[in-house]
Design a protein around this motif. Structure first.
Motif, mmCIF file in Angstrom:
data_model
loop_
_atom_site.group_PDB
_atom_site.id
_atom_site.type_symbol
_atom_site.label_atom_id
_atom_site.label_comp_id
_atom_site.label_asym_id
_atom_site.label_seq_id
_atom_site.Cartn_x
_atom_site.Cartn_y
_atom_site.Cartn_z
ATOM 1 N N ALA A 42 -69.259 54.795 -22.414
ATOM 2 C CA ALA A 42 -68.403 53.976 -21.552
ATOM 3 C C ALA A 42 -67.740 52.843 -22.319
ATOM 4 C CB ALA A 42 -69.223 53.418 -20.390
ATOM 5 N N ASN A 43 -67.597 52.969 -23.620
ATOM 6 C CA ASN A 43 -67.015 51.912 -24.429
ATOM 7 C C ASN A 43 -65.802 52.400 -25.220
ATOM 8 O OD1 ASN A 43 -70.109 51.350 -24.214
ATOM 9 N ND2 ASN A 43 -69.128 49.377 -24.524
ATOM 10 N N TRP A 68 -65.536 55.479 -28.918
ATOM 11 C CA TRP A 68 -66.059 54.463 -29.839
ATOM 12 C C TRP A 68 -66.216 54.985 -31.258
ATOM 13 C CZ3 TRP A 68 -70.728 54.753 -32.377
ATOM 14 C CH2 TRP A 68 -71.653 55.699 -31.926
ATOM 15 N N LEU A 78 -63.260 46.972 -28.921
ATOM 16 C CA LEU A 78 -62.760 47.024 -27.549
ATOM 17 C C LEU A 78 -61.264 47.348 -27.564
ATOM 18 C CD1 LEU A 78 -63.442 46.073 -24.501
ATOM 19 C CD2 LEU A 78 -62.225 44.029 -25.182
ATOM 20 N N TYR A 135 -66.567 44.615 -28.070
ATOM 21 C CA TYR A 135 -67.607 44.599 -27.041
ATOM 22 C C TYR A 135 -68.791 43.806 -27.592
ATOM 23 C CZ TYR A 135 -65.374 48.565 -24.566
ATOM 24 O OH TYR A 135 -64.524 49.382 -23.878
ATOM 25 N N PHE A 159 -59.739 53.812 -15.277
ATOM 26 C CA PHE A 159 -60.706 52.969 -15.965
ATOM 27 C C PHE A 159 -59.945 51.965 -16.810
ATOM 28 C CE2 PHE A 159 -62.864 51.827 -19.879
ATOM 29 C CZ PHE A 159 -63.990 51.211 -19.369
ATOM 30 N N MET A 160 -60.246 50.692 -16.586
ATOM 31 C CA MET A 160 -59.601 49.681 -17.397
ATOM 32 C C MET A 160 -60.561 48.508 -17.582
ATOM 33 S SD MET A 160 -55.663 48.579 -17.126
ATOM 34 C CE MET A 160 -55.767 47.947 -15.507
ATOM 35 N N HIS A 161 -60.881 48.207 -18.819
ATOM 36 C CA HIS A 161 -61.707 47.036 -19.100
ATOM 37 C C HIS A 161 -60.884 45.803 -18.761
ATOM 38 C CE1 HIS A 161 -64.147 44.164 -21.358
ATOM 39 N NE2 HIS A 161 -65.119 45.058 -21.217
ATOM 40 N N GLU A 162 -61.522 44.804 -18.157
ATOM 41 C CA GLU A 162 -60.761 43.629 -17.687
ATOM 42 C C GLU A 162 -60.005 42.921 -18.803
ATOM 43 O OE1 GLU A 162 -65.039 42.303 -18.354
ATOM 44 O OE2 GLU A 162 -64.121 43.910 -17.216
ATOM 45 N N THR A 163 -60.497 42.949 -20.027
ATOM 46 C CA THR A 163 -59.798 42.269 -21.115
ATOM 47 C C THR A 163 -58.551 43.026 -21.581
ATOM 48 O OG1 THR A 163 -61.195 43.307 -22.763
ATOM 49 C CG2 THR A 163 -61.886 41.135 -21.949
ATOM 50 N N TRP A 164 -58.441 44.297 -21.219
ATOM 51 C CA TRP A 164 -57.261 45.059 -21.628
ATOM 52 C C TRP A 164 -56.004 44.559 -20.926
ATOM 53 C CZ3 TRP A 164 -59.354 50.751 -21.242
ATOM 54 C CH2 TRP A 164 -60.279 50.956 -22.255
#
Length: 178
Positions: free
Chosen positions: A4-5, A27, A60, A45, A161-166
């Motif tokens: 999930a990374n 990753w 990340l 990350y 899926f989107m990491h908040e920092t993206w």
């Protein structure tokens, strides 16, 4: 373990290489690209990976060291037509899931219409069936989009899926709130 990374892959100008699909590396590929030297780490990350000789935080977001020029013209694909039309039927204006839209010739092929940007629109099944009988015209004339046009449309449909920092990298050129 780290499935999930994924790492967001950016061009050398820190813009994503692609929005649809969002340019991502798993990753392992992100680490290989950084170790090989073709990419630099932009954000990390908290998780770390270890080898016998190195400890490294998982990337990340990574960026290419050399700029890759986007194609001059947008590929003429069914998906890009739907994206240009923002997944809306160009006859009734309703938004639909991709599977519910059809690829419609404004001027039918039997009447000499070509399969090209200026003659194709997204249409829902009912409108596509009715348009010939009722001489319906599209709400907006079809056109060949630029990369910029499609990027503006892509922003309306964020990836699942989107990491908040993206968000800092995906929408850095969006208008700021007042």
């Amino acid at each position: 373990m780290f499935a999930a990374n994924p790492a967001l892959v950016l061009n050398a100008d820190f813009m994503p290489l692609s929005y649809f699909p969002l340019s991502l590396f798993n990753w392992e590929d992100a680490i290989k690209a950084v170790v090989k030297g073709s990419h630099v780490v932009v954000a990390e990350y908290d998780q770390v990976v270890r080898s016998p000789s190195t400890t490294m935080r998982l990337p990340l977001a990574i960026a290419l060291r050399e700029y890759v020029r986007p194609p001059a013209r947008v590929a003429f694909t069914r998906f890009n037509v739907f994206l240009r039309d923002r997944f809306r039927c160009q006859y009734c204006g309703d938004q639909h899931l991709r599977g519910a839209l059809t690829f419609d010739h404004v001027v039918p092929r039997v009447d000499g219409g070509q399969t090209c940007w200026s003659n194709i629109v997204a249409a829902c099944e009912p409108c596509n069936t009715r348009k010939g009988r009722f001489r319906m015209k599209p709400l907006r004339a079809p056109f060949e989009p630029t990369q910029h046009d499609l990027m503006a449309s892509q922003r309306l449909f964020p990836p699942n899926f989107m990491h908040e920092t993206w968000l800092d990298f995906l929408y850095w050129d969006a208008e700021l709130e007042r």
